[in-house]
Design a protein around this motif. Structure first.
Motif, PDB file in Angstrom:
ATOM      1  N   SER A  36      25.095  22.122  -7.616  1.00  0.00           N
ATOM      2  CA  SER A  36      26.057  22.608  -8.602  1.00  0.00           C
ATOM      3  C   SER A  36      27.467  22.151  -8.271  1.00  0.00           C
ATOM      4  CB  SER A  36      26.000  24.138  -8.660  1.00  0.00           C
ATOM      5  OG  SER A  36      26.965  24.647  -9.552  1.00  0.00           O
ATOM      6  N   MET A  37      27.828  22.250  -6.997  1.00  0.00           N
ATOM      7  CA  MET A  37      29.156  21.826  -6.576  1.00  0.00           C
ATOM      8  C   MET A  37      29.337  20.323  -6.762  1.00  0.00           C
ATOM      9  SD  MET A  37      30.986  22.318  -2.848  1.00  0.00           S
ATOM     10  CE  MET A  37      29.759  21.269  -2.043  1.00  0.00           C
ATOM     11  N   ALA A  38      28.315  19.561  -6.411  1.00  0.00           N
ATOM     12  CA  ALA A  38      28.394  18.107  -6.542  1.00  0.00           C
ATOM     13  C   ALA A  38      28.514  17.685  -8.004  1.00  0.00           C
ATOM     14  CB  ALA A  38      27.167  17.464  -5.904  1.00  0.00           C
ATOM     15  N   ALA A  39      27.746  18.341  -8.872  1.00  0.00           N
ATOM     16  CA  ALA A  39      27.813  18.016 -10.297  1.00  0.00           C
ATOM     17  C   ALA A  39      29.199  18.322 -10.860  1.00  0.00           C
ATOM     18  CB  ALA A  39      26.744  18.790 -11.059  1.00  0.00           C
ATOM     19  N   GLY A  40      29.768  19.448 -10.449  1.00  0.00           N
ATOM     20  CA  GLY A  40      31.103  19.800 -10.909  1.00  0.00           C
ATOM     21  C   GLY A  40      32.157  18.817 -10.437  1.00  0.00           C
ATOM     22  N   THR A  46      37.528  10.857 -11.711  1.00  0.00           N
ATOM     23  CA  THR A  46      37.897   9.761 -12.601  1.00  0.00           C
ATOM     24  C   THR A  46      36.739   8.776 -12.731  1.00  0.00           C
ATOM     25  OG1 THR A  46      38.787   8.439 -10.781  1.00  0.00           O
ATOM     26  CG2 THR A  46      40.296   9.979 -11.876  1.00  0.00           C
ATOM     27  N   ALA A  47      36.815   7.904 -13.726  1.00  0.00           N
ATOM     28  CA  ALA A  47      35.756   6.914 -13.949  1.00  0.00           C
ATOM     29  C   ALA A  47      35.603   5.995 -12.748  1.00  0.00           C
ATOM     30  CB  ALA A  47      36.061   6.113 -15.210  1.00  0.00           C
ATOM     31  N   ALA A  48      36.708   5.653 -12.100  1.00  0.00           N
ATOM     32  CA  ALA A  48      36.650   4.765 -10.935  1.00  0.00           C
ATOM     33  C   ALA A  48      35.917   5.426  -9.777  1.00  0.00           C
ATOM     34  CB  ALA A  48      38.060   4.375 -10.509  1.00  0.00           C
ATOM     35  N   LYS A  49      36.191   6.709  -9.566  1.00  0.00           N
ATOM     36  CA  LYS A  49      35.527   7.418  -8.475  1.00  0.00           C
ATOM     37  C   LYS A  49      34.050   7.652  -8.784  1.00  0.00           C
ATOM     38  CE  LYS A  49      39.562   9.766  -6.567  1.00  0.00           C
ATOM     39  NZ  LYS A  49      40.194  11.074  -6.230  1.00  0.00           N
ATOM     40  N   ARG A  50      33.744   7.905 -10.054  1.00  0.00           N
ATOM     41  CA  ARG A  50      32.344   8.101 -10.422  1.00  0.00           C
ATOM     42  C   ARG A  50      31.517   6.850 -10.152  1.00  0.00           C
ATOM     43  NH1 ARG A  50      32.453  11.060 -16.376  1.00  0.00           N
ATOM     44  NH2 ARG A  50      33.572  12.962 -15.743  1.00  0.00           N
ATOM     45  N   SER A  54      28.269   8.777  -4.565  1.00  0.00           N
ATOM     46  CA  SER A  54      26.847   8.823  -4.199  1.00  0.00           C
ATOM     47  C   SER A  54      26.525  10.188  -3.616  1.00  0.00           C
ATOM     48  CB  SER A  54      26.508   7.731  -3.182  1.00  0.00           C
ATOM     49  OG  SER A  54      27.239   7.931  -1.978  1.00  0.00           O
ATOM     50  N   ILE A  55      25.266  10.511  -3.598  1.00  0.00           N
ATOM     51  CA  ILE A  55      24.825  11.789  -3.059  1.00  0.00           C
ATOM     52  C   ILE A  55      23.475  11.596  -2.374  1.00  0.00           C
ATOM     53  CG2 ILE A  55      23.639  12.490  -5.183  1.00  0.00           C
ATOM     54  CD1 ILE A  55      24.518  15.364  -4.579  1.00  0.00           C
ATOM     55  N   ALA A  56      23.280  12.297  -1.272  1.00  0.00           N
ATOM     56  CA  ALA A  56      21.996  12.238  -0.576  1.00  0.00           C
ATOM     57  C   ALA A  56      20.965  13.052  -1.335  1.00  0.00           C
ATOM     58  CB  ALA A  56      22.148  12.772   0.843  1.00  0.00           C
ATOM     59  N   GLU A  57      19.695  12.764  -1.099  1.00  0.00           N
ATOM     60  CA  GLU A  57      18.631  13.585  -1.684  1.00  0.00           C
ATOM     61  C   GLU A  57      18.697  14.964  -1.030  1.00  0.00           C
ATOM     62  OE1 GLU A  57      18.355  10.482  -0.859  1.00  0.00           O
ATOM     63  OE2 GLU A  57      17.375   9.389  -2.482  1.00  0.00           O
ATOM     64  N   LEU A  58      19.101  15.962  -1.780  1.00  0.00           N
ATOM     65  CA  LEU A  58      19.406  17.276  -1.212  1.00  0.00           C
ATOM     66  C   LEU A  58      18.199  17.950  -0.581  1.00  0.00           C
ATOM     67  CD1 LEU A  58      21.813  18.625  -3.973  1.00  0.00           C
ATOM     68  CD2 LEU A  58      22.385  17.581  -1.787  1.00  0.00           C
ATOM     69  N   GLU A  59      17.010  17.685  -1.126  1.00  0.00           N
ATOM     70  CA  GLU A  59      15.813  18.304  -0.561  1.00  0.00           C
ATOM     71  C   GLU A  59      15.564  17.826   0.866  1.00  0.00           C
ATOM     72  OE1 GLU A  59      14.788  14.646  -2.873  1.00  0.00           O
ATOM     73  OE2 GLU A  59      15.919  16.476  -3.275  1.00  0.00           O
ATOM     74  N   PHE A 135      25.780  10.293 -10.352  1.00  0.00           N
ATOM     75  CA  PHE A 135      25.663   9.564  -9.085  1.00  0.00           C
ATOM     76  C   PHE A 135      24.740   8.353  -9.218  1.00  0.00           C
ATOM     77  CE2 PHE A 135      26.691  13.968  -7.984  1.00  0.00           C
ATOM     78  CZ  PHE A 135      27.855  13.775  -7.239  1.00  0.00           C
ATOM     79  N   SER A 136      24.998   7.551 -10.234  1.00  0.00           N
ATOM     80  CA  SER A 136      24.270   6.294 -10.465  1.00  0.00           C
ATOM     81  C   SER A 136      22.768   6.494 -10.591  1.00  0.00           C
ATOM     82  CB  SER A 136      24.579   5.297  -9.333  1.00  0.00           C
ATOM     83  OG  SER A 136      25.970   5.058  -9.238  1.00  0.00           O
ATOM     84  N   GLY A 137      22.378   7.667 -11.068  1.00  0.00           N
ATOM     85  CA  GLY A 137      20.959   7.917 -11.321  1.00  0.00           C
ATOM     86  C   GLY A 137      20.125   8.141 -10.083  1.00  0.00           C
TER      87      GLY A 137
END
Length: 258
Positions: A36-40, A46-50, A54-59, A135-137
């Motif tokens: 939830s925090m990561a999605a927010g 900004t578009a450049a930061k998006r 990246s995000i790790a597989e949380l599980e 996060f790029s899918g």
């Protein structure tokens, strides 16, 4: 079956078992909170930061909670009986001794396998729902492609439990066994991460947390762990983590006084 029933009664009647199970399943809530925090944060960026976010597989991150909790459950399944003297009663009823530890391994293994599977798959599906195409899918990979890694990661919780059981039988000390368990699982990998190549990669590949990805053949994008083992070799190493301490503990149980 009577021995399995007895071990199940012992484990479920101890207050610490329920607490450890609750803490293990609380990892799901931790994964949801981080998702939830990561999605927010992604939505506010900004578009450049998006584009570079990246995000790790949380599980695979939150699984360390049930791993440690079930490892402690395995330790307590043995050391609590030595602390109370109940082990003498158990071995008087079952003079062959090895079936006692085998029954403990079966019950602890079943509980931890179920706990690990529930935690890993629940966290995955909830995080997938909340992250979506951000996060790029990262979470758009088809479920069947992720299934081998998820199943192997859930299995590591059972391995930790059996590792803790074996260490408990070897040391007969709760504090000592937990210290060794934490050291093998978390301290040693940090030390290995500081070593020069090729030792860093080779030894990192032998760590429990590296094995699920090696079994499924899907390497980490960025990790302190290596990826030098074949799927068959990774399965063998994961099996050894569970069986060797239990077998060693069984041998000592049969050859030394209580």
């Amino acid at each position: 079956m009577h021995l399995l029933s007895a071990e199940w009664l012992k484990i479920r009647s101890v207050r610490s078992t329920g607490l450890l199970l609750l803490l293990s399943l609380a990892a799901i809530l931790l994964g949801v909170a981080v998702a939830s925090m990561a999605a927010g944060m992604y939505d506010d960026a900004t578009a450049a930061k998006r584009a570079t976010a990246s995000i790790a597989e949380l599980e695979e991150v939150v699984i360390i909670v049930p791993q440690l909790c079930m490892g402690i459950l395995g330790v307590l399944a043995v050391t609590s009986e030595y602390a109370t003297g109940m082990i003498r009663t158990s071995l008087t009823v079952v003079p062959k001794r090895w079936p006692v530890l085998a029954a403990k391994a079966a019950v602890v293994g079943a509980i931890s396998l179920l706990t690990g599977s529930v935690t890993i798959f629940s966290t995955y599906f909830l995080a997938r729902q909340m992250i979506g195409d951000r996060f790029s899918g990262t979470y758009l990979t088809p479920f069947l492609d992720r299934l081998p890694t998820l199943a192997a990661t859930g299995l590591t919780v059972c391995v930790f439990a059996l590792l803790g059981l074996g260490l408990g039988a070897l040391t007969r000390s709760t504090a000592g066994a937990v210290a060794v368990l934490v050291g093998l699982a978390y301290v040693i990998p940090m030390i290995i991460g500081k070593l020069p190549s090729p030792w860093k990669d080779w030894l990192g590949s032998m760590m429990i947390s590296a094995l699920p990805r090696e079994i499924s053949g899907v390497p980490f994008k960025s990790s302190v762990y290596g990826a030098s083992l074949s799927p068959a070799a990774a399965i063998a190493v994961l099996t050894a983590y569970a069986l060797v301490p239990v077998l060693a503990g069984t041998w000592l149980l049969r050859h030394r006084d209580t």
